[in-house]
Design a protein around this motif. Structure first.
Motif: not given
Length: 337
Positions: A189, A242, A247
């Protein structure tokens, strides 16, 4: 015959490791004609010293390939894709929760990559990496994959290792090793919170970012022992969350969602496709603020501020604050609207 050889070899190798050549021969004689093929056992006893003398020094993988003519077949073009697809289906059969996973991920990356300007040969490699990105799942017990409750610390450590196992499996073949270099990063990530190596920012390749987004989306669309499959809209919303958290890569996520049939989010209007938030960070970066100070002013985490900075550097093609400052000046980004 192959099965009989394998059965004999399995037990003889253990006996030899524990008690040497004498123990291996004694076991072969004792079980000859019952558990072991009598001709094979007799041959082993007659040639034990020759067969067992260099077990630790033999390159077993190459020895097996050389001994089996069928393994000498060479594939090219569409045959490679067909073989990798068969492998993908086999791996996904390991759990009822992952049936068809690799096929679906491969279709997503194939649809997403052209939107990001990838060339045909790059797309082909990415698709193949998607087909084999979960090979390492075979090295983790189903008691972990199919567990309905929370995983323990040790179980999580096994999960975190499976991309590494994928890379090691593919590394054995020079032709497949490049696929492993992409596949091993699909759980990394951008903020460094992923696994197996905790890579962040520009250390994660563009193909791996696309694969990460496709794998995350498809995983959410599938049932798991601890939850039902998520709806397309729910999965898309979580994927975009996300991105906002720093990420997952925004362009990769939007390309994957478009490939899955979702309406695209409004594209960034800034130069070099900088998002509004990235422009805010760039302004403060150019003025000499540290990541900690940028985080305080924008009410975000310092790690998120650093992640935004890395994204900015990658998008505008620089690696330092001076280059970013010149970019901001040239594009009139220092004045606040």
């Amino acid at each position: 015959m192959a099965a009989r050889l394998t059965q004999l070899a399995e037990y003889i190798e253990v006996a030899h490791r524990v008690g040497g050549t004498g123990a291996a021969v004694a076991l072969a004689r004792k079980r000859r004609g019952s558990q072991f093929d009598p001709e094979l056992a007799t041959f082993l006893c007659a040639h034990a010293d020759e067969l067992l003398s260099n077990l630790d020094g033999t390159r077993t993988w190459q020895a097996v390939v050389d001994a089996e003519p069928a393994l000498g077949m060479r594939l090219a073009g569409d045959d490679i894709d067909a073989a990798l697809l068969a492998i993908a289906d086999f791996v996904d059969l390991k759990s009822p929760y992952t049936l068809g996973h690799a096929r679906a991920v491969a279709e997503l990356v194939t649809g997403a990559a052209p939107q990001l300007g990838m060339a045909e040969d790059e797309i082909r490699i990415l698709r193949r990496a998607a087909l084999v990105h979960c090979l390492g799942r075979l090295g983790v017990s189903n008691s972990i994959w199919d567990k309905p409750g929370p995983l323990g610390t040790g179980e999580w450590e096994r999960i975190r290792m499976y991309p590494y196992l994928t890379e090691r499996i593919l590394h054995q073949s020079a032709a497949l090793a490049p696929l492993g270099q992409i596949a091993v990063q699909h759980r990394e990530r951008l903020d460094g919170s992923g696994y197996p190596r905790g890579l962040s920012g520009i250390a994660i390749s563009r193909p791996a970012r696309i694969l990460a987004a496709a794998d995350a989306y498809q995983s959410m669309r599938e049932p798991r022992p601890y939850r039902e499959a998520r709806t397309p809209d729910d999965a898309a919303g979580q994927l975009r969350d996300e991105v906002r958290a720093g990420r997952l890569d925004g362009p990769s996520v939007e390309a994957v969602l478009a490939a899955a049939g979702h309406r695209l989010a409004r594209r960034p209007d800034g130069p070099a496709r900088l998002t509004d938030r990235e422009v805010d960070v760039l302004r403060l970066l150019a003025r000499g603020f540290s990541s900690k100070e940028i985080a305080a002013r924008l009410v975000i985490a310092p790690k998120t501020a650093r992640n935004h900075t890395e994204h900015i550097y990658a998008k505008i093609g620089t690696s330092n604050r001076a280059g970013a400052s010149l970019f901001a000046v040239r594009h009139g980004l220092l004045a606040v609207d």
